[in-house]
Design a protein around this motif. Sequence first.
Motif, short mmCIF file in Angstrom:
data_model
loop_
_atom_site.label_atom_id
_atom_site.label_comp_id
_atom_site.label_asym_id
_atom_site.label_seq_id
_atom_site.Cartn_x
_atom_site.Cartn_y
_atom_site.Cartn_z
N PRO A 15 0.81 -1.23 0.00
CA PRO A 15 0.00 0.00 0.00
C PRO A 15 0.84 1.27 0.00
N ALA A 16 2.00 1.24 0.68
CA ALA A 16 2.85 2.43 0.71
C ALA A 16 3.40 2.73 -0.68
N LEU A 17 3.78 1.68 -1.42
CA LEU A 17 4.29 1.89 -2.77
C LEU A 17 3.17 2.32 -3.72
N ALA A 18 1.98 1.79 -3.51
CA ALA A 18 0.86 2.21 -4.34
C ALA A 18 0.60 3.70 -4.17
N ALA A 19 0.71 4.18 -2.93
CA ALA A 19 0.51 5.61 -2.68
C ALA A 19 1.65 6.44 -3.25
N GLY A 24 -2.01 1.62 -8.14
CA GLY A 24 -2.61 0.70 -7.19
C GLY A 24 -2.18 -0.74 -7.36
N ARG A 25 -1.57 -1.08 -8.50
CA ARG A 25 -1.15 -2.46 -8.71
C ARG A 25 -0.04 -2.87 -7.75
N TRP A 26 0.61 -1.88 -7.12
CA TRP A 26 1.66 -2.21 -6.16
C TRP A 26 1.10 -2.69 -4.82
N ARG A 27 -0.19 -2.67 -4.65
CA ARG A 27 -0.76 -3.17 -3.40
C ARG A 27 -0.49 -4.67 -3.22
N PHE A 91 10.63 5.77 -2.97
CA PHE A 91 9.98 5.72 -1.66
C PHE A 91 11.04 5.61 -0.57
N GLU A 92 10.84 6.32 0.53
CA GLU A 92 11.74 6.24 1.68
C GLU A 92 10.91 6.11 2.96
N GLY A 96 11.74 4.10 9.96
CA GLY A 96 11.56 2.71 10.33
C GLY A 96 10.15 2.34 10.74
N ASP A 97 9.16 3.19 10.47
CA ASP A 97 7.80 2.92 10.91
C ASP A 97 7.17 1.74 10.17
N LEU A 98 7.53 1.56 8.90
CA LEU A 98 6.85 0.57 8.07
C LEU A 98 7.33 -0.86 8.35
#
Length: 344
Positions: A15-19, A24-27, A91-92, A96-98
């Motif tokens: 989901p983070a990469l999709a955003a 959305g395919r990265w979900r 994306f970064e 470290g939250d993710l």
Amino acid sequence: MSTHDELVRPDRLGPALAAATGDGRWRTLRAALVSGGKSNLTFLLSSAAGELVLRRPPSGTLLPKAHDMAREARVQRALAGTAVPVPQIVFEDLGGDLLGVPCYVMRRVPGHVLRDSLPDGYAPAAPDKVAMADALVDVLVDLHALDPYTVGLSGHGRPEGFYARQVATWYQQWQQSKMDDVPAIDALVAKLRARTPRDVRAAIVHGDYRLDNCLLDRHNPGRITAVLDWELSTLGHPLADVGMLLFYWTESGEPRPVLTPALTATAGFPGRRHLVDRYVARTGADLADLLTFWAYAHFKFAVIAQGVWTRSLAGTMADQDFGDLSHEVVRIAERGLELLENAA
């Protein structure tokens, strides 16, 4: 959940990469470990949207200042658009939250990573291998020619006292990761501390520059498409990179390294002298301190090898097992010591 899923967390990363990408395919993504990494872990991410690459530290307790994701991402952002080819950061999560650790994701750049052998039909003739060596040196020259302050890397390191601080830092890393005393390490450190390289203009230093940390164009072995693995980058003496390149550039008849490839020892590749001559021809560099930095490279990698062994034993390298590296640590340190003793 598989071991790799625990390290990558597709349920969170997707989901983070999709955003981040707006796709959305990265979900829904899959992750595969890219073997060969001895420090940070690299995963190839794939989905219906294509492929990206994740970089994250190993699991477990980490040594201070090691596995610095922010450093890698920062220098790649700074070098985008320069003569030094780097992958684009998409994306970064440096807090470290993710994943529970800092990480970043970059575009996958087409190209060959050359380790122990060449792909079938690739660079078959000696001139192809010379072109490969020349491209490697030329990109390093381009890196060292950049003004770090102009590209936004003024705080990326402290050039003043670079050499002494590097020796001290790596010796501290050794003290924290060693399992037994190694007399050759202590003797090599003593000789390195007794040397004081002359100051030169501060350059952006890659810190681990070698053939298999670059991607080679799939159709033109004389072109590098991306330089990877910027974890050890800093501002300092450019000969530190040249010394590391010479350390990694194994020649025919030399002992085969355990942790790094020895492709350059095969027929058709030029020797270290060719690399040095091209670097001097392009830069006019004074090589009076090259032997010092070449020996320093041996010390640095001996410490790296010790760290790899320690992390492997601790099971923090995504199931990669590098075996008992104690003899390799000693061999590398003794070779570095030999270089300085023969020069005395």
